[in-house]
Enzyme design. Structure first.
Site, PDB file in Angstrom:
ATOM      1  N   ASP A   1       0.858  -1.171   0.000  1.00 34.62           N
ATOM      2  CA  ASP A   1       0.000   0.000   0.000  1.00 34.62           C
ATOM      3  C   ASP A   1       0.903   1.233   0.000  1.00 34.62           C
ATOM      4  O   ASP A   1       2.062   1.155   0.414  1.00 34.62           O
ATOM      5  CB  ASP A   1      -0.886  -0.040   1.251  1.00 34.62           C
ATOM      6  CG  ASP A   1      -1.920   1.063   1.257  1.00 34.62           C
ATOM      7  OD1 ASP A   1      -2.412   1.402   0.175  1.00 34.62           O
ATOM      8  OD2 ASP A   1      -2.232   1.568   2.337  1.00 34.62           O
TER       9      ASP A   1
ATOM     10  N   ASP B   1      -2.393  -1.039   5.959  1.00 33.64           N
ATOM     11  CA  ASP B   1      -2.760  -0.543   7.280  1.00 33.64           C
ATOM     12  C   ASP B   1      -4.258  -0.328   7.438  1.00 33.64           C
ATOM     13  O   ASP B   1      -4.757  -0.283   8.549  1.00 33.64           O
ATOM     14  CB  ASP B   1      -2.016   0.759   7.611  1.00 33.64           C
ATOM     15  CG  ASP B   1      -2.246   1.836   6.557  1.00 33.64           C
ATOM     16  OD1 ASP B   1      -2.979   1.573   5.581  1.00 33.64           O
ATOM     17  OD2 ASP B   1      -1.689   2.939   6.706  1.00 33.64           O
TER      18      ASP B   1
ATOM     19  N   ASP C   1      -7.314  -3.347   3.361  1.00 37.61           N
ATOM     20  CA  ASP C   1      -6.206  -4.246   3.031  1.00 37.61           C
ATOM     21  C   ASP C   1      -6.368  -5.637   3.636  1.00 37.61           C
ATOM     22  O   ASP C   1      -5.655  -6.565   3.254  1.00 37.61           O
ATOM     23  CB  ASP C   1      -4.877  -3.653   3.522  1.00 37.61           C
ATOM     24  CG  ASP C   1      -4.544  -2.336   2.857  1.00 37.61           C
ATOM     25  OD1 ASP C   1      -4.738  -2.241   1.633  1.00 37.61           O
ATOM     26  OD2 ASP C   1      -4.105  -1.411   3.552  1.00 37.61           O
TER      27      ASP C   1
END
Length: 901
Positions: A337, A636, A640
């Site tokens: 990410d 985070d 996700d």
């Protein structure tokens, strides 16, 4: 009596793309909301606004599942055999190994259930809802489709809402979409194909209102919300077996077949060649099986991985599942990410452009440390920069505060970036006596904020910041070097395009003198344009270095983000993630149009994915895994969690990560630092190297013992070892010497070699042949020592005690050989670098002395005390074994061995 309500009656698909009136009609509601009776009927139809708990596997079944392993089957079979023989000491020792292994695995389990619980914890507990024509606070669990809910700053959105009113509404959706900036919301329908991050007419359950007021119609509750869909993805993502698990399973199956085949052959030879009595033959065969089974291997693997967990924790990587330690060592692709992982998730002004000059701003995040340097002209700054900084300071509602944990933002990230750049430039309007008279808050329709400020001398000015195009439309001039001058719109359009191409978010500053007491929209006109800020969520400097190290190690790094493509590309270039001038980018919309087969064709060639949703992340991970890639996924936000569950190794951020993400992951980074992933991968490679060294070291013990018994049966000799003595050697070497190799430092160049293959055996055929030859060496030495002692007329138990000592000391010598499989151990380095080697050697010698001289051990294991002279034979054979193995390593040292060692 009201007609019954069904769940189908309360659906409004794609509410974000439909006008408010249509949504209200579909859900049979109005601005006055529902009646309590109607809400009750709907609650009966759709159920409470909570995420359903997944069906849990009973604890006893989860515990028993840890015995479903080929090596454990071998252990239990050995225990059953020993129980038949009534050797209860052996039975309890073997069962203890199996049970300890299961207990450790059980304690590490349950991440899927905890991940779902973490997502459920994101839901709001209360909601302000319109019922029976008035506003009231009700438990969020009682919300139903059609309810009208109102939102205020700081509220957690209690359900998915179609907005019907929105005043300057901005919602922090970072946990859901990965966007680092709060999303501006409005009531207009959006495109039917819009992704979650672009559905500006919706407020989603679990997100947080940053600013503004709103009302919305509940369109989805519980499992029908976007968070509910993510929960379903987590539950259905499916966990994968690790490379180590696959290799150990394959190794265990082969070992079982080999042991059974050799035992059968030995029985046939003993019965039909030597005519041995059946009872004696069965006893010898059981002794062979016990000798060949590596009872200590499961414990060795578990303890080695546990030691790795401790060592990784010291590197700020917390491991939640033991096999993940090893899996990290075989990672071929890291999908990361962007926000908060590769970047700091702290917006920072990087560029300032005025009509006079251009400036670069140093320093990262919210700490007001850095310089503003002019990049053209003579390097000096003047009133042009001061004017822009005054807007950043005074037309601003954010604050930067310092505490023991560092500098923190109170307010919105973009305004925080402007406050920090003003502090870097030394501008403090409050200290200079400037006060705010009135404010026109930011509005998503007008896209600017204005404040009316009064200076210490009584003069007033209207200060404005906002979208560049809106401020340029309202400006008639710009501040030049000599004062006001004609606005150069063409110049500013070019600069805006240039900064946007760098992935910067561009904001503009403008002002005009004023004598007003309050400010309205119509007053924001005929402005003097002052300049632009280029704002970016900056990359973590250490992450740039970590990405370069990953590339050198043959590991691809792919960015998967909810941000726009331009921002993602700019960040990826700055981080060295891509090197092409025009890297290929795949957006969520483009990905939607690809079938899974088409995605498989392109997934390895694309390193930047933008505007993605949770479903896209899982598809990307699965497509990579279809090529045999071992994928680590970092993140985070709750968005996700499904991809982390599906990935081979899920890596969550420990500071800014949501609880759902942490519970879905195998690894949690305590410092939210991408560079820690690099260190964890290095540690994973070291641990796997040491695990294979330990297995190569351990197997010759079993090989030598089984060879000794096999030769004795085939040639009709007395057994040099009893079954209980075989078990003693196996356990004492596994508990002492084998664990020493788990502490070996990393081999030189460990991050310069490509990732290992996830298939094949845990040890190569070349290493297996090496193990067999060493087994012959140690077994031959044991047989020779047994024969020599028996030739002196010593009793059988004394000769067997010497044989056990030869096996134990021979393994100690072989341990030094195994420290360096890729190079010679005839070096001083073999004596240093790992203190545990010497503690283990001392423990082995101490246990062997207890075995030899303590009376109750003599009774348990049929051992006998040895004279000092009798120890010369085991010591001599141990030295001979060390030099013989070094000779073998010298003969076999080749590129193939180096690659596999």
């Amino acid at each position: 009596m009201a007609a019954p309500v069904s769940e189908a009656d309360l659906e409004s698909p794609r509410s974000y793309a439909r006008p408010v009136d249509e949504v209200a009609a579909a859900l049979r509601t109005s601005a006055d909301g529902l009646s309590s009776d109607e809400a009750g009927r709907r609650l009966d139809a759709v159920g409470p606004n909570v995420l359903p708990e997944a069906k849990r596997t009973p604890a006893w079944l989860r515990f028993l599942s840890h015995f479903n392993d080929t090596l454990i089957y071998i252990l239990l079979a050995a225990a059953a055999i020993k129980a038949v023989m009534a050797d209860w000491l052996d039975v309890w020792v073997i069962l203890a190994v199996a049970i300890i292994n299961a207990v450790i695995g059980y304690a590490q389990e349950g991440r899927a259930e905890k991940a779902l619980a973490g997502i459920r914890g994101m839901l709001s507990s209360d909601a302000s809802v319109r019922r029976d024509g008035s506003w009231r606070s009700v438990p969020a669990a009682e919300l139903v489709p059609g309810d009208v809910v109102r939102l205020s700053p700081g509220d957690k959105v209690p359900a998915d809402l179609r907005l019907v009113q929105a005043s300057q509404l901005r919602i922090d959706e970072a946990a859901l979409t990965g966007e680092s900036v709060p999303a501006s919301k409005h009531t207009d329908p959006v495109d039917a194909d819009a992704g979650v991050g672009d559905r500006a007419s919706m407020a989603f359950s679990g997100t947080i209102v940053s600013a503004g007021q709103a009302r919305g119609i509940v369109t989805g509750t519980g499992a029908r919300t976007e968070i509910g869909k993510i929960q379903e993805l987590v539950g259905g993502a499916g966990a994968l077996t690790t490379p180590l698990t696959k290799q150990l399973d394959a190794f265990g199956r082969v070992l079982t077949l080999v042991i059974l085949g050799m035992a059968a052959a030995m029985m046939l030879i003993g019965r039909f060649v030597h005519g041995m009595p059946f009872g004696e033959l069965v006893s010898a065969t059981i002794g062979f099986a016990v000798a060949a089974i590596p009872e200590g291997l499961p414990a060795l693997v578990t303890i080695t991985l546990a030691i790795g967990v401790q060592q990784m924790a010291r590197r700020r990587a917390i491991t939640r599942k033991l096999p993940a330690v090893e899996t990290l060592g075989s990672v071929t692709t890291v999908c990361s990410d962007k926000t908060g992982t590769l970047t700091k998730n702290e917006m920072t002004v990087r560029r300032i452009v005025t009509p006079v000059a251009r400036y670069d701003v140093s320093g990262l995040g919210y700490e007001p440390a850095g310089e503003i340097e002019r990049t053209d002209g003579d390097g000096r700054s003047g009133g042009d920069l001061s004017a822009v900084l005054a807007i950043a300071d005074l037309c601003n509602d954010a604050n930067i505060v310092s505490d023991d944990d560092g500098w923190k933002l109170v307010g919105e990230p973009t305004e925080g970036a402007l406050r920090v750049v003003a502090m870097k430039g030394g501008h403090d309007g409050e200290a200079e006596g400037v006060r705010r008279v009135d404010v026109l808050p930011f509005d998503s329709e007008n896209k600017f904020m204005a404040t009316l400020n009064e200076g210490a001398d009584g003069s007033r000015a209207l200060l404005v910041k906002g979208a560049p195009d809106r401020l340029l439309d309202r400006s008639t001039r710009q501040r030049g070097a000599a004062g006001p001058e004609e606005l150069d719109r063409e110049f500013w359009d070019a600069v805006i395009a240039e900064l946007s191409a760098e992935g910067l978010r561009v904001l503009a500053a403008a002002r005009k003198p004023s004598r007003l007491d309050e400010v309205g929209i119509d007053d924001v006109d005929e402005l003097e344009f002052l300049g632009l800020w280029g704002i970016l969520d900056p990359p973590r400097p250490e992450a740039v270095e970590a990405i370069a190290d990953c590339h050198r190690a043959g590991i691809r790094v792919k960015m998967i983000t909810g941000d726009h493509a331009g921002t993602a590309v700019a960040i990826s270039r700055e981080m060295g993630l891509v090197s092409d001038d025009e890297p290929r980018v795949l957006t969520g919309g483009e990905l939607e149009s690809l079938s899974q087969e088409k995605l498989k064709d392109v997934v390895r060639d694309v390193d930047v994915y933008a505007r993605t949703s949770p479903e896209h992340k899982i598809r990307i991970v699965r497509a990579l895994q279809s090529h045999g890639e071992v994928v680590a996924m970092t993140g985070d936000g709750v968005n996700d969690a499904p991809a982390l569950t599906r990935a081979n190794v899920g890596v969550a951020m420990g500071i800014k990560g949501t609880e759902a993400t942490k519970e879905a992951a195998e690894i949690v980074l305590a410092d939210d630092n991408f560079a820690t992933i690099r260190s964890a991968i290095r540690e994973g490679r070291r641990i796997y190297d040491n695990l294979r060294k330990s297995i190569v070291f351990l197997l010759p013990t079993n090989g030598a013992q089984s060879l000794v018994i096999l030769v004795a049966v085939v040639f009709g000799l007395a057994l040099p070892l009893s079954p209980v003595q075989v078990l003693w050697v196996n356990m004492v070497t596994a508990v002492t010497l084998s664990l020493a190799l788990a502490y070996e430092p990393a081999e030189p160049g460990i991050m310069s070699r490509p990732p290992r293959s996830s298939g094949g055996s845990i040890i190569s055929l070349r290493e297996l042949l090496f193990v067999l030859i060493v087994s012959v060496m140690i077994g031959g030495a044991t047989l020779a020592a047994f024969a020599i002692v028996r030739a002196t007329g010593a009793e059988l138990d004394v000769a067997r005690t010497v044989s056990v000592s030869v096996l134990a000391l021979g393994q100690l010598a072989f341990l030094l050989n195994c420290r360096f499989l890729r190079r010679s151990s005839l070096t001083r380095d073999v004596l240093r670098g790992n203190r545990v080697i010497w503690w283990s050697a001392a423990a082995l010698v101490g246990l062997q002395l207890i075995y030899t001289y303590v009376p109750f051990m003599n009774a348990l294991f049929d051992s006998r005390p040895l004279s000092a002279q009798a120890w010369l034979l085991p010591l001599g054979f141990a030295v001979a074994i060390f030099f013989a193995v070094e000779g073998l390593k010298a003969l076999w040292r080749a590129p193939e061995l180096d690659a596999n060692a």
